[in-house]
Design a protein around this motif. Structure first.
Motif, PDB file in Angstrom:
ATOM      1  N   SER A   1       0.856  -1.185   0.000  1.00  0.00           N
ATOM      2  CA  SER A   1       0.000   0.000   0.000  1.00  0.00           C
ATOM      3  C   SER A   1       0.895   1.239   0.000  1.00  0.00           C
ATOM      4  O   SER A   1       1.899   1.273   0.710  1.00  0.00           O
ATOM      5  CB  SER A   1      -0.873   0.014   1.259  1.00  0.00           C
ATOM      6  N   ASP A   2       0.511   2.268  -0.763  1.00  0.00           N
ATOM      7  CA  ASP A   2       1.357   3.458  -0.852  1.00  0.00           C
ATOM      8  C   ASP A   2       1.305   4.312   0.404  1.00  0.00           C
ATOM      9  O   ASP A   2       2.271   4.990   0.731  1.00  0.00           O
ATOM     10  CB  ASP A   2       0.943   4.312  -2.060  1.00  0.00           C
ATOM     11  N   THR A   3       0.157   4.317   1.064  1.00  0.00           N
ATOM     12  CA  THR A   3       0.004   5.178   2.249  1.00  0.00           C
ATOM     13  C   THR A   3      -0.730   4.416   3.344  1.00  0.00           C
ATOM     14  O   THR A   3      -1.337   3.359   3.096  1.00  0.00           O
ATOM     15  CB  THR A   3      -0.835   6.435   1.918  1.00  0.00           C
ATOM     16  N   TYR A   4      -0.695   4.990   4.559  1.00  0.00           N
ATOM     17  CA  TYR A   4      -1.401   4.338   5.672  1.00  0.00           C
ATOM     18  C   TYR A   4      -2.920   4.452   5.533  1.00  0.00           C
ATOM     19  O   TYR A   4      -3.663   3.612   6.019  1.00  0.00           O
ATOM     20  CB  TYR A   4      -0.928   4.922   7.009  1.00  0.00           C
ATOM     21  N   VAL A   5      -3.368   5.507   4.834  1.00  0.00           N
ATOM     22  CA  VAL A   5      -4.815   5.628   4.571  1.00  0.00           C
ATOM     23  C   VAL A   5      -5.258   4.446   3.703  1.00  0.00           C
ATOM     24  O   VAL A   5      -6.321   3.862   3.921  1.00  0.00           O
ATOM     25  CB  VAL A   5      -5.141   6.980   3.896  1.00  0.00           C
ATOM     26  N   LEU A   6      -4.383   4.068   2.757  1.00  0.00           N
ATOM     27  CA  LEU A   6      -4.721   2.922   1.898  1.00  0.00           C
ATOM     28  C   LEU A   6      -4.662   1.602   2.687  1.00  0.00           C
ATOM     29  O   LEU A   6      -5.451   0.693   2.433  1.00  0.00           O
ATOM     30  CB  LEU A   6      -3.800   2.869   0.682  1.00  0.00           C
ATOM     31  N   VAL A   7      -3.752   1.507   3.661  1.00  0.00           N
ATOM     32  CA  VAL A   7      -3.737   0.325   4.537  1.00  0.00           C
ATOM     33  C   VAL A   7      -5.092   0.207   5.228  1.00  0.00           C
ATOM     34  O   VAL A   7      -5.716  -0.861   5.262  1.00  0.00           O
ATOM     35  CB  VAL A   7      -2.603   0.425   5.592  1.00  0.00           C
ATOM     36  N   ALA A   8      -5.579   1.343   5.744  1.00  0.00           N
ATOM     37  CA  ALA A   8      -6.888   1.359   6.419  1.00  0.00           C
ATOM     38  C   ALA A   8      -7.998   0.951   5.453  1.00  0.00           C
ATOM     39  O   ALA A   8      -8.884   0.165   5.801  1.00  0.00           O
ATOM     40  CB  ALA A   8      -7.158   2.750   6.995  1.00  0.00           C
ATOM     41  N   LYS A   9      -7.937   1.497   4.226  1.00  0.00           N
ATOM     42  CA  LYS A   9      -8.988   1.176   3.238  1.00  0.00           C
ATOM     43  C   LYS A   9      -9.010  -0.312   2.913  1.00  0.00           C
ATOM     44  O   LYS A   9     -10.084  -0.903   2.747  1.00  0.00           O
ATOM     45  CB  LYS A   9      -8.793   2.002   1.962  1.00  0.00           C
ATOM     46  N   HIS A  10      -7.818  -0.924   2.813  1.00  0.00           N
ATOM     47  CA  HIS A  10      -7.764  -2.369   2.553  1.00  0.00           C
ATOM     48  C   HIS A  10      -8.466  -3.144   3.673  1.00  0.00           C
ATOM     49  O   HIS A  10      -9.130  -4.144   3.418  1.00  0.00           O
ATOM     50  CB  HIS A  10      -6.312  -2.845   2.422  1.00  0.00           C
ATOM     51  N   LEU A  11      -8.327  -2.660   4.907  1.00  0.00           N
ATOM     52  CA  LEU A  11      -9.004  -3.339   6.024  1.00  0.00           C
ATOM     53  C   LEU A  11     -10.510  -3.126   5.953  1.00  0.00           C
ATOM     54  O   LEU A  11     -11.296  -4.063   6.136  1.00  0.00           O
ATOM     55  CB  LEU A  11      -8.474  -2.814   7.363  1.00  0.00           C
ATOM     56  N   LEU A  12     -10.898  -1.884   5.658  1.00  0.00           N
ATOM     57  CA  LEU A  12     -12.334  -1.565   5.626  1.00  0.00           C
ATOM     58  C   LEU A  12     -13.056  -2.333   4.522  1.00  0.00           C
ATOM     59  O   LEU A  12     -14.212  -2.724   4.685  1.00  0.00           O
ATOM     60  CB  LEU A  12     -12.543  -0.057   5.431  1.00  0.00           C
TER      61      LEU A  12
ATOM     62  N   GLU B   1     -10.089  -6.319   2.068  1.00  0.00           N
ATOM     63  CA  GLU B   1      -9.086  -6.786   1.108  1.00  0.00           C
ATOM     64  C   GLU B   1      -7.816  -7.246   1.831  1.00  0.00           C
ATOM     65  O   GLU B   1      -6.905  -7.784   1.226  1.00  0.00           O
ATOM     66  CB  GLU B   1      -8.734  -5.654   0.131  1.00  0.00           C
ATOM     67  N   ALA B   2      -7.746  -6.944   3.126  1.00  0.00           N
ATOM     68  CA  ALA B   2      -6.639  -7.421   3.975  1.00  0.00           C
ATOM     69  C   ALA B   2      -7.221  -7.768   5.341  1.00  0.00           C
ATOM     70  O   ALA B   2      -8.231  -7.185   5.763  1.00  0.00           O
ATOM     71  CB  ALA B   2      -5.572  -6.350   4.108  1.00  0.00           C
ATOM     72  N   ASP B   3      -6.593  -8.741   6.011  1.00  0.00           N
ATOM     73  CA  ASP B   3      -7.080  -9.154   7.335  1.00  0.00           C
ATOM     74  C   ASP B   3      -6.465  -8.314   8.450  1.00  0.00           C
ATOM     75  O   ASP B   3      -7.078  -8.090   9.490  1.00  0.00           O
ATOM     76  CB  ASP B   3      -6.723 -10.630   7.576  1.00  0.00           C
ATOM     77  N   VAL B   4      -5.219  -7.908   8.207  1.00  0.00           N
ATOM     78  CA  VAL B   4      -4.461  -7.183   9.224  1.00  0.00           C
ATOM     79  C   VAL B   4      -3.747  -6.032   8.543  1.00  0.00           C
ATOM     80  O   VAL B   4      -3.300  -6.161   7.402  1.00  0.00           O
ATOM     81  CB  VAL B   4      -3.417  -8.154   9.854  1.00  0.00           C
ATOM     82  N   GLY B   5      -3.627  -4.895   9.239  1.00  0.00           N
ATOM     83  CA  GLY B   5      -2.863  -3.769   8.701  1.00  0.00           C
ATOM     84  C   GLY B   5      -1.752  -3.398   9.665  1.00  0.00           C
ATOM     85  O   GLY B   5      -1.935  -3.451  10.882  1.00  0.00           O
ATOM     86  N   ILE B   6      -0.597  -3.058   9.095  1.00  0.00           N
ATOM     87  CA  ILE B   6       0.520  -2.592   9.920  1.00  0.00           C
ATOM     88  C   ILE B   6       0.693  -1.094   9.679  1.00  0.00           C
ATOM     89  O   ILE B   6       0.889  -0.663   8.540  1.00  0.00           O
ATOM     90  CB  ILE B   6       1.823  -3.347   9.567  1.00  0.00           C
ATOM     91  N   PHE B   7       0.593  -0.321  10.758  1.00  0.00           N
ATOM     92  CA  PHE B   7       0.640   1.147  10.657  1.00  0.00           C
ATOM     93  C   PHE B   7       1.791   1.708  11.482  1.00  0.00           C
ATOM     94  O   PHE B   7       2.137   1.160  12.535  1.00  0.00           O
ATOM     95  CB  PHE B   7      -0.640   1.763  11.258  1.00  0.00           C
ATOM     96  N   LEU B   8       2.334   2.849  11.031  1.00  0.00           N
ATOM     97  CA  LEU B   8       3.114   3.690  11.934  1.00  0.00           C
ATOM     98  C   LEU B   8       2.099   4.219  12.944  1.00  0.00           C
ATOM     99  O   LEU B   8       1.028   4.713  12.547  1.00  0.00           O
ATOM    100  CB  LEU B   8       3.751   4.845  11.143  1.00  0.00           C
ATOM    101  N   ALA B   9       2.400   4.114  14.244  1.00  0.00           N
ATOM    102  CA  ALA B   9       1.408   4.479  15.264  1.00  0.00           C
ATOM    103  C   ALA B   9       0.916   5.922  15.085  1.00  0.00           C
ATOM    104  O   ALA B   9      -0.275   6.201  15.190  1.00  0.00           O
ATOM    105  CB  ALA B   9       2.008   4.288  16.657  1.00  0.00           C
ATOM    106  N   GLU B  10       1.865   6.812  14.776  1.00  0.00           N
ATOM    107  CA  GLU B  10       1.515   8.224  14.594  1.00  0.00           C
ATOM    108  C   GLU B  10       0.516   8.385  13.438  1.00  0.00           C
ATOM    109  O   GLU B  10      -0.437   9.168  13.535  1.00  0.00           O
ATOM    110  CB  GLU B  10       2.811   8.980  14.302  1.00  0.00           C
TER     111      GLU B  10
END
Lengths: 158, 248
Positions: B139-150, B153-162
């Motif tokens: 994913s290019d951005t953390y917003v896209l990581v979130a979208k994959h979860l929503l 399309e993904a079961d788990v997302g790894i984010f920078l906490a900030e």
């Protein structure tokens, strides 16, 4: 300095053994069957000098070991040595890191209160200007599957 | 002589203009001609480092070992009170309550940020998960990581906490944190390369004093920082050793 464990520090029913440690040291160890789960998301970090004397611990180390930081600094790392850990594991650790290599393994550590906690430990030599100045040990949460394998394997290594 | 400054490509997009402002400020303060080059990704940035094009870098901790040990870089400063932490999150409707209950074969949404990726994967280890038995969803951005979860399309997302904390409340309501790292000692650092090393002390002093100056403080604000703090050689070596243990 490594003191014998004291009955008044122990929580719960305990067993007492004399543990033979590296360098001819021995220690009276009191241990229980109470496990403290490894906290999610944390790393336990410590550094030692080349002789295995603790020079730095982080907050998670202090919380999990149950000792005060002042009791840990200057103590040998074997203050955490649990009698269920086979000496062969630590021989392998020292043989590996003294060659300048990284060591990784699953370790059952002993708490001040006699309880225990399992870790996945990685130890690396701290090389400064080409010389080994000490060792850094970083522990993370182990998988339960790996811990169960070690619970079966380690008694066969004595 | 002109020097090149670059920033780890995982910077927060909101702070892009801040880095240009910082570069202008730094040129004035140090009397050096410094060109800010923003690379699109870590690969392009590492190619530039290998070609010795980079003199100053706000570096991801994952690259610190290579910069120090292979390229002769030294640490200058870090942002006071900011460390890199990771979060493993799932869709709020996911029934998994504990990382240890995740199963092999799951899809993991990640960005390219190497330190966050590493910390996230370490937090999946208690479930016996590693790169060999999960499917990565780049994913290019953390917003896209979130979208994959929503979108499941993904079961788990790894984010920078900030970055997770900065997601909108509407998105966060639909996600659930399984685990948040509390490592504290992994951080980005501003580092200086061989061609500028003779100015290390001078630049370090200028940066440390930055928060005491009204204009400097404004520049720090535009980066989302409050103050620079010195990183000495041993502190950097300690972090490199620690990162070294975590990549095993």
């Amino acid at each position: 300095m490594l003191h014998d464990m004291k009955a008044e520090d122990i929580v719960g029913d305990f067993t007492e053994v004399t543990l033979k440690l590296y360098g001819g040291l021995s220690r009276e160890v009191l241990f229980t069957e109470i496990e403290t789960p490894y906290p999610d998301g944390k790393l336990i970090v410590s550094t030692t000098d080349t002789k295995g004397i603790i020079t730095h611990v982080n907050r998670s180390f202090v919380e999990m070991a149950g000792y005060e930081e002042s009791e840990l600094i200057g103590a040998p790392h074997s203050i955490l040595r649990h009698p269920d850990m086979p000496p062969a594991a630590f021989k392998d650790l020292w043989d590996t890191v003294s060659k300048g290599l990284k060591w990784q393994g699953f370790v059952k550590n002993l708490r001040k209160d006699g309880g225990y906690y399992w870790v996945k430990a990685t130890v690396i030599p701290n090389v400064r200007n080409g010389e080994v100045m000490g060792y850094t040990s970083v522990r993370r949460k182990p998988s339960r599957t790996k811990v169960e394998e070690c619970i079966k394997l380690y008694p066969t290594l004595f | 002589m002109s020097y090149q400054f670059t920033v780890s490509p995982d910077f927060t997009p909101d702070h892009l203009s801040g880095w240009y402002i910082f570069n202008t400020w730094l040129q004035h303060q140090t009397d050096n001609a410094i060109h800010l080059e923003m690379y699109n990704d870590f690969h392009d940035q590492r190619v530039a480092i290998q070609k010795n094009n980079v003199d100053l870098i706000y570096a991801n901790p994952f690259d610190a070992a290579m910069l120090v040990r292979e390229k002769g870089f030294k640490p200058l400063v870090k942002s006071l009170g900011i460390s890199d932490e990771a979060i493993v999150a799932v869709n709020a409707d996911n029934h998994v309550e504990d990382v240890a209950h995740l199963k092999p074969g799951i899809k993991v949404a990640v960005t390219e940020a190497p330190d966050v990726h590493m910390m996230g994967m370490i937090m999946l280890e208690p479930a016996d998960l590693d790169a060999s038995n999960v499917e990565m969803v780049a994913s290019d951005t953390y917003v896209l990581v979130a979208k994959h979860l929503l979108k499941n399309e993904a079961d788990v997302g790894i984010f920078l906490a900030e970055a997770y904390d900065d997601l909108s409340n509407m998105i966060k309501k639909q996600l659930r944190i399984l685990v948040r790292s509390q490592i504290s000692v992994i951080h980005h650092s501003l580092m200086i390369g061989p061609r500028l090393l003779d100015q290390r002390e001078k630049i370090q002093n200028i940066l440390v004093q930055m928060a005491n100056d009204e204009k400097g403080k404004g520049v720090l604000d535009s980066l989302g920082f409050t103050e620079w703090q010195v990183v000495n050689d041993e502190e950097m070596e300690f972090m490199i050793d620690l990162m070294d243990t975590l990549t095993m």
